[in-house]
Write a protein that holds these residues in place. Structure first.
Motif, PDB file in Angstrom:
ATOM      1  N   SER A  20     -11.708  -0.231  -6.594  1.00 60.27           N
ATOM      2  CA  SER A  20     -12.012  -0.230  -5.158  1.00 60.27           C
ATOM      3  C   SER A  20     -10.739  -0.440  -4.348  1.00 60.27           C
ATOM      4  O   SER A  20      -9.747  -1.004  -4.822  1.00 60.27           O
ATOM      5  CB  SER A  20     -13.018  -1.334  -4.827  1.00 60.27           C
ATOM      6  N   ARG A  21     -10.760   0.037  -3.118  1.00 60.67           N
ATOM      7  CA  ARG A  21      -9.576  -0.093  -2.262  1.00 60.67           C
ATOM      8  C   ARG A  21      -9.217  -1.552  -2.025  1.00 60.67           C
ATOM      9  O   ARG A  21      -8.035  -1.916  -1.986  1.00 60.67           O
ATOM     10  CB  ARG A  21      -9.831   0.609  -0.920  1.00 60.67           C
ATOM     11  N   PHE A  22     -10.236  -2.390  -1.863  1.00 57.39           N
ATOM     12  CA  PHE A  22      -9.988  -3.812  -1.613  1.00 57.39           C
ATOM     13  C   PHE A  22      -9.281  -4.454  -2.796  1.00 57.39           C
ATOM     14  O   PHE A  22      -8.300  -5.185  -2.631  1.00 57.39           O
ATOM     15  CB  PHE A  22     -11.309  -4.538  -1.334  1.00 57.39           C
ATOM     16  N   VAL A  23      -9.770  -4.171  -3.990  1.00 51.05           N
ATOM     17  CA  VAL A  23      -9.174  -4.767  -5.189  1.00 51.05           C
ATOM     18  C   VAL A  23      -7.754  -4.251  -5.388  1.00 51.05           C
ATOM     19  O   VAL A  23      -6.847  -5.008  -5.739  1.00 51.05           O
ATOM     20  CB  VAL A  23     -10.040  -4.467  -6.431  1.00 51.05           C
ATOM     21  N   THR A  82      -6.536  -4.644 -11.355  1.00 50.77           N
ATOM     22  CA  THR A  82      -6.837  -3.215 -11.337  1.00 50.77           C
ATOM     23  C   THR A  82      -6.861  -2.584 -12.727  1.00 50.77           C
ATOM     24  O   THR A  82      -7.053  -1.372 -12.854  1.00 50.77           O
ATOM     25  CB  THR A  82      -5.793  -2.462 -10.482  1.00 50.77           C
ATOM     26  N   ALA A 138      -5.702  -3.213  -3.087  1.00 47.06           N
ATOM     27  CA  ALA A 138      -4.861  -3.829  -2.063  1.00 47.06           C
ATOM     28  C   ALA A 138      -4.544  -5.275  -2.432  1.00 47.06           C
ATOM     29  O   ALA A 138      -3.410  -5.744  -2.272  1.00 47.06           O
ATOM     30  CB  ALA A 138      -5.554  -3.772  -0.704  1.00 47.06           C
ATOM     31  N   ALA A 139      -5.553  -5.989  -2.943  1.00 45.05           N
ATOM     32  CA  ALA A 139      -5.346  -7.377  -3.364  1.00 45.05           C
ATOM     33  C   ALA A 139      -4.370  -7.450  -4.539  1.00 45.05           C
ATOM     34  O   ALA A 139      -3.507  -8.335  -4.598  1.00 45.05           O
ATOM     35  CB  ALA A 139      -6.679  -8.011  -3.743  1.00 45.05           C
TER      36      ALA A 139
END
Length: 243
Positions: A88-91, A165, A93-94
């Motif tokens: 996911s984009r959130f993961v 990721t 980015a994190a």
């Protein structure tokens, strides 16, 4: 001679699998701990001399870590049971943010002189002489106010960021080794350097990041004043080029 072939083939098959990553990490961490243990370290320095010891230490670290990384790249990366996707984009980015924070911690640790070096002698000389100095020269500075082991912590954050990721078994075994080695290596270094650094340094700092600050034994305000923010900014900008 043929009777040894099944055994050799079994060893090769083991190394050419995620298990090989565990073997590699064990060899790297084990050799690191044995050579840096105070009594062993002192004997080796007395026998070899300081510079030859450092050279041997580096060669052994290189000879164990590089093959481990190659085994991971060839036989472990993206392979094995999948525990999470991290797509996911959130993961993502994190994960990237965590790695950038790790790079900042790493560069801050490199740019901040070690307490032993600041005291005017190399850590090896101080250990060999069993010397402990209560001196302002070992006052924590910058990242040392956040954690005594900024370099180790930076590497740990790199591993954690990758783990976010990369959720397959091979990835977990390799990248999970970074935070595990951070804790073991930092604890061992504390054990070794407590014999050469004054107790006041440990009273003002912590192994766990921000613990000393949260407990009021140190100050983030002072740490932020002493950080090299120019290097930190260069680290973040550099990371943007590899997005």
């Amino acid at each position: 001679m043929d009777s040894t072939l099944p055994f050799s083939n079994a060893m090769l098959a083991t190394l050419r699998s995620p298990v090989g990553i565990v073997v590699g990490w064990s060899a790297f961490a084990g050799s690191h701990m044995v050579m840096s243990h105070p009594s062993n370290r002192e004997k080796l320095i007395n026998t070899l001399g300081e510079k030859p010891f450092l050279a041997a230490y580096s060669i052994i670290a290189f000879a164990t870590f590089v093959p481990t990384t190659l085994i991971y790249a060839r036989y472990g990366a993206g392979k094995g049971t999948k525990f999470w996707s991290g797509s996911s984009r959130f993961v993502r980015a994190a994960g990237w943010s965590t790695k950038v924070l790790g790079a900042i911690s790493f560069t801050q640790a490199i740019s901040t002189p070690s307490p032993a070096a600041a005291a005017g002698k190399s850590s090896l000389e101080r250990e060999a002489e069993g010397e402990v100095e209560e001196s302002n020269a070992v006052e924590p500075k910058g990242i040392q106010r956040v954690t005594r082991h900024g370099l180790f912590f930076g590497v740990a954050l790199l591993g954690i960021g990758q783990l976010m990721t990369r959720g397959r078994l091979g990835d977990i075994l390799y990248w999970g080794g970074y935070p595990v080695f951070w804790f073991i290596g930092s604890a061992h270094q504390d054990y070794r350097q407590r014999k050469t650094l004054p107790a006041s340094f440990y009273e003002k700092t912590s192994l766990i990041p921000f613990q000393a600050i949260v407990q009021g034994r140190n100050s983030w305000k002072e740490a932020s004043k002493e950080m090299n923010w120019q290097i930190a900014g260069m680290t973040v900008v550099g990371a943007l080029f590899v997005l």
